[in-house]
Design a protein around this motif. Structure first.
Motif, PDB file in Angstrom:
ATOM      1  N   SER A   1      -0.153  -3.750-102.282  1.00  0.00           N
ATOM      2  CA  SER A   1      -0.536  -4.059-103.668  1.00  0.00           C
ATOM      3  C   SER A   1      -2.011  -3.758-103.883  1.00  0.00           C
ATOM      4  O   SER A   1      -2.845  -4.030-103.004  1.00  0.00           O
ATOM      5  CB  SER A   1      -0.284  -5.538-103.953  1.00  0.00           C
ATOM      6  N   PRO A   2      -2.377  -3.215-105.048  1.00  0.00           N
ATOM      7  CA  PRO A   2      -3.798  -2.989-105.342  1.00  0.00           C
ATOM      8  C   PRO A   2      -4.599  -4.292-105.348  1.00  0.00           C
ATOM      9  O   PRO A   2      -5.815  -4.278-105.131  1.00  0.00           O
ATOM     10  CB  PRO A   2      -3.789  -2.321-106.714  1.00  0.00           C
ATOM     11  N   ASN A   3      -3.922  -5.424-105.569  1.00  0.00           N
ATOM     12  CA  ASN A   3      -4.618  -6.716-105.584  1.00  0.00           C
ATOM     13  C   ASN A   3      -5.211  -7.072-104.219  1.00  0.00           C
ATOM     14  O   ASN A   3      -6.073  -7.947-104.131  1.00  0.00           O
ATOM     15  CB  ASN A   3      -3.656  -7.827-106.015  1.00  0.00           C
TER      16      ASN A   3
ATOM     17  N   PRO B   1      -0.696   0.759-106.726  1.00  0.00           N
ATOM     18  CA  PRO B   1       0.182   0.419-105.598  1.00  0.00           C
ATOM     19  C   PRO B   1       0.489   1.639-104.741  1.00  0.00           C
ATOM     20  O   PRO B   1       0.442   2.787-105.197  1.00  0.00           O
ATOM     21  CB  PRO B   1       1.452  -0.092-106.295  1.00  0.00           C
ATOM     22  N   THR B   2       0.826   1.381-103.486  1.00  0.00           N
ATOM     23  CA  THR B   2       1.230   2.460-102.587  1.00  0.00           C
ATOM     24  C   THR B   2       2.133   1.882-101.506  1.00  0.00           C
ATOM     25  O   THR B   2       2.415   0.692-101.480  1.00  0.00           O
ATOM     26  CB  THR B   2      -0.003   3.164-101.979  1.00  0.00           C
ATOM     27  N   TRP B   3       2.577   2.759-100.615  1.00  0.00           N
ATOM     28  CA  TRP B   3       3.405   2.340 -99.477  1.00  0.00           C
ATOM     29  C   TRP B   3       2.802   2.962 -98.230  1.00  0.00           C
ATOM     30  O   TRP B   3       2.599   4.169 -98.164  1.00  0.00           O
ATOM     31  CB  TRP B   3       4.846   2.831 -99.647  1.00  0.00           C
TER      32      TRP B   3
ATOM     33  N   TYR C   1       4.888  -2.208 -98.331  1.00  0.00           N
ATOM     34  CA  TYR C   1       4.268  -2.059 -99.655  1.00  0.00           C
ATOM     35  C   TYR C   1       2.841  -2.586 -99.622  1.00  0.00           C
ATOM     36  O   TYR C   1       2.546  -3.598 -98.972  1.00  0.00           O
ATOM     37  CB  TYR C   1       5.102  -2.826-100.683  1.00  0.00           C
TER      38      TYR C   1
END
Length: 208
Positions: free
Chosen positions: A86-88, A101-103, A84
């Motif tokens: 996170s955009p953070n 978010p993406t994977w 995973y």
């Protein structure tokens, strides 16, 4: 498999690396009963045939070797590093707030033609090779000779060998190649700090 151009993995050395590093493949078959998937550790020899040869064994009690005879088209899926994102973890997110978010993942689809190998010399050699490879890192590697011959003979009678002549390898490496370099590397650094070194290294290499 949907593959945007920037995620396409066509380098043979990378496709082979993913297969060898993650040998537990998902053997996907289709017959009169419908779709089926079996999870099997494979040995891969890229030097045989046009695109390589996959070898493995299944339990004799698994009727796949009877439902899918020699000549059956099959596909084997090998999943590499994944995780995973996170955009953070993207520096630009904190400036523009335009990330989601993406994977990320690596995957290879090996298409080929199945051959059933129900013969003792084949399965004995295959098991010996698989054992040598996967026991190599052990302080005292296990070998078939550690067990009584009649026990090993009985175990070998309970398995059936398979070969898959690979006709094509289709790869996808979704590693944030569509992001700014600082975002890709920022996410890789966070993954590394959180213990997912394999995906972090793959993402770091994606820009080279």
């Amino acid at each position: 498999m949907y593959i945007p151009p920037h995620f396409a993995e066509t380098r043979p050395e990378e496709l082979h690396r993913i297969i060898r590093a993650h040998p537990l493949g998902m053997l996907v078959t289709r017959d009169e009963a419908g779709l089926d998937a079996n999870h099997i550790p494979f040995e891969f020899d890229p030097a045989q045939g046009t695109h390589g040869l996959l070898t493995a064994h299944v339990a004799r009690a698994n009727d796949i070797w009877q439902r899918c005879p020699t000549g059956t088209p099959v596909m084997v899926i090998f999943r590499g590093a994944e995780g995973y994102i996170s955009p953070n973890w993207y520096p630009s997110k904190h400036e523009t707030h335009r990330q989601v978010p993406t994977w990320n993942y690596e995957v290879v689809h090996a298409h080929g033609v199945l051959t059933i190998r129900d013969d003792e010399p084949f399965v004995r050699g295959l098991v010996a090779r698989l054992t040598r490879r996967h026991e190599a890192s052990e302080p005292k590697p296990w070998k078939m000779g550690d067990s009584a011959p009649d026990f090993i003979d009985g175990m070998l009678r309970n398995i059936v060998g398979i070969e898959i002549a690979v006709t094509s390898l289709v790869g996808k490496s979704k590693l944030s190649q569509n992001k700014e370099t600082r975002d890709r590397l920022g996410a890789a650094d966070t993954l590394d700090a959180r213990g997912n070194q394999e995906l972090a290294q793959a993402m770091s290499r994606a820009g080279s």
